[in-house]
Design an enzyme around this catalytic site. Structure first.
Site, PDB file in Angstrom:
ATOM      1  N   ARG A 139       0.834  -1.200   0.000  1.00 59.68           N
ATOM      2  CA  ARG A 139       0.000   0.000   0.000  1.00 59.68           C
ATOM      3  C   ARG A 139       0.867   1.246   0.000  1.00 59.68           C
ATOM      4  NH1 ARG A 139      -0.106   4.666   3.016  1.00 59.68           N
ATOM      5  NH2 ARG A 139      -2.164   5.577   3.028  1.00 59.68           N
ATOM      6  N   HIS A 144       2.992   6.133  -2.447  1.00 69.00           N
ATOM      7  CA  HIS A 144       4.106   7.081  -2.456  1.00 69.00           C
ATOM      8  C   HIS A 144       4.986   7.033  -3.697  1.00 69.00           C
ATOM      9  CE1 HIS A 144       3.064   8.354   1.517  1.00 69.00           C
ATOM     10  NE2 HIS A 144       3.092   7.106   1.945  1.00 69.00           N
TER      11      HIS A 144
END
Length: 101
Positions: free
Chosen positions: A64, A69
């Protein structure tokens, strides 16, 4: 977690790995579904994680984080394999524990 994992798998029905390269909507849908699985995993308490010790919690949350990011540097092979290979096993583990997911 269960709902997002099921949706990711549904998105791949009738699709092949090459579709991920040519279909931005499929990429976005799979990415978002896996992000949701990871975000939900991050919210599971230590006690909850202890009830499902075989679930790779750190890897799910790490995936995740990577998707969130480093969005423009996602390895599509890893994303595809995660959905087709890891999510079915995760679903089986989650469904085996009543009240989870």
């Amino acid at each position: 977690m269960i709902e997002a994992a099921e949706q990711a798998l549904a998105f791949t029905q009738g699709r092949c790995r090459a579709d991920l390269d040519g279909d931005a909507m499929l990429r976005m849908a799979l990415t978002r579904a896996v992000e949701i699985v990871g975000e939900a995993a991050a919210q599971v308490s230590e006690a909850g994680r202890g009830e499902l010790p075989a679930v790779p919690w750190p890897q799910i949350v790490g995936m995740r984080n990577r998707l969130i990011h480093a969005y423009f540097d996602i390895n599509r092979n890893i994303l595809w394999d995660t959905v087709l290979l890891a999510l079915p096993a995760l679903l089986q583990q989650l469904r085996a524990t009543p009240g989870k997911g």
